[in-house]
Design a protein around this motif. Sequence first.
Motif, mmCIF file in Angstrom:
data_model
loop_
_atom_site.group_PDB
_atom_site.id
_atom_site.type_symbol
_atom_site.label_atom_id
_atom_site.label_comp_id
_atom_site.label_asym_id
_atom_site.label_seq_id
_atom_site.Cartn_x
_atom_site.Cartn_y
_atom_site.Cartn_z
ATOM 1 N N ALA A 15 -0.177 -13.430 -12.473
ATOM 2 C CA ALA A 15 -0.237 -12.435 -11.400
ATOM 3 C C ALA A 15 0.751 -12.777 -10.286
ATOM 4 O O ALA A 15 1.452 -11.900 -9.764
ATOM 5 C CB ALA A 15 -1.658 -12.342 -10.846
ATOM 6 N N GLY A 19 3.791 -10.301 -9.311
ATOM 7 C CA GLY A 19 3.870 -9.763 -7.955
ATOM 8 C C GLY A 19 5.136 -10.184 -7.240
ATOM 9 O O GLY A 19 5.793 -9.370 -6.569
ATOM 10 N N SER A 49 6.010 -2.222 -1.364
ATOM 11 C CA SER A 49 5.945 -3.025 -2.577
ATOM 12 C C SER A 49 4.978 -4.199 -2.380
ATOM 13 O O SER A 49 4.127 -4.466 -3.236
ATOM 14 C CB SER A 49 7.337 -3.537 -2.937
ATOM 15 O OG SER A 49 7.286 -4.401 -4.044
ATOM 16 N N CYS A 52 1.337 -2.864 -2.224
ATOM 17 C CA CYS A 52 0.823 -2.482 -3.542
ATOM 18 C C CYS A 52 0.487 -3.710 -4.391
ATOM 19 O O CYS A 52 -0.551 -3.744 -5.065
ATOM 20 C CB CYS A 52 1.834 -1.606 -4.269
ATOM 21 S SG CYS A 52 2.007 0.028 -3.541
ATOM 22 N N MET A 53 1.352 -4.702 -4.353
ATOM 23 C CA MET A 53 1.094 -5.920 -5.128
ATOM 24 C C MET A 53 -0.124 -6.672 -4.584
ATOM 25 O O MET A 53 -0.914 -7.226 -5.350
ATOM 26 C CB MET A 53 2.326 -6.823 -5.140
ATOM 27 C CG MET A 53 3.495 -6.283 -5.940
ATOM 28 S SD MET A 53 3.134 -6.105 -7.704
ATOM 29 C CE MET A 53 2.911 -4.338 -7.837
ATOM 30 N N TYR A 55 -2.788 -5.328 -3.080
ATOM 31 C CA TYR A 55 -3.991 -4.621 -3.522
ATOM 32 C C TYR A 55 -4.210 -4.766 -5.030
ATOM 33 O O TYR A 55 -5.343 -4.934 -5.485
ATOM 34 C CB TYR A 55 -3.929 -3.140 -3.152
ATOM 35 C CG TYR A 55 -4.287 -2.871 -1.709
ATOM 36 C CD1 TYR A 55 -5.519 -3.252 -1.189
ATOM 37 C CD2 TYR A 55 -3.396 -2.228 -0.867
ATOM 38 C CE1 TYR A 55 -5.858 -3.004 0.131
ATOM 39 C CE2 TYR A 55 -3.715 -1.971 0.457
ATOM 40 C CZ TYR A 55 -4.949 -2.356 0.951
ATOM 41 O OH TYR A 55 -5.273 -2.113 2.249
ATOM 42 N N ALA A 56 -3.143 -4.711 -5.820
ATOM 43 C CA ALA A 56 -3.285 -4.780 -7.273
ATOM 44 C C ALA A 56 -3.641 -6.178 -7.760
ATOM 45 O O ALA A 56 -4.451 -6.335 -8.671
ATOM 46 C CB ALA A 56 -1.988 -4.311 -7.946
ATOM 47 N N LEU A 57 -3.034 -7.194 -7.164
ATOM 48 C CA LEU A 57 -3.176 -8.553 -7.686
ATOM 49 C C LEU A 57 -4.082 -9.452 -6.848
ATOM 50 O O LEU A 57 -4.426 -10.546 -7.287
ATOM 51 C CB LEU A 57 -1.791 -9.193 -7.829
ATOM 52 C CG LEU A 57 -0.847 -8.424 -8.756
ATOM 53 C CD1 LEU A 57 0.555 -9.009 -8.712
ATOM 54 C CD2 LEU A 57 -1.384 -8.395 -10.174
#
Length: 176
Positions: A15, A19, A49, A52-53, A55-57
Amino acid sequence: GKSPEDVDLTRKCAAECLGTFFLVLTVGLNVLQPPSPTNADAVFSIASSLMCMVYALGPVSGAHLNPAVTVAVALRKGQDAFSRSDAAAYVGSQLAGAVLAGLVYFTATLFHTFPLGNPDGFDVVAWPLSRSWFGVAIAEMIFTFLLCYVVLCTATSDLASPDMFGLAIGFSVVAG
């Protein structure tokens, strides 16, 4: 859902690599834009960017995505102590992601590179500081501190909003 404590180190490192890859690739591709008076589009692209990373990771690795953040989290004392060996693995994964992003950027742009620094050259004793390598180093230290401080206050604190930390972290890039 799972928390980063429930995820094995291999997945956490994957991750961090992913990221950091997207963050560095975004920075590199934004350098291709012609300069504008504010460069706000590039700043918001990079901040988005990062957000988003995060929140996603974040649920997988904590989404440090920067060796300075990893060091700050590792130095933080508390109930969720971060081991030095995990920190070293994170930093290695982040560096691998950054190098891979650089290679993808270099290949995708048909080996186009860009110079670091002022095209007219930096004068070490120039004023304003923004026109010297010394000034660049000072600004980098100040805003890296800001990023680390925001991460520690929003993403690693039980008192922070669990919904807004990604936005705050992303916007620390806009501030700098």
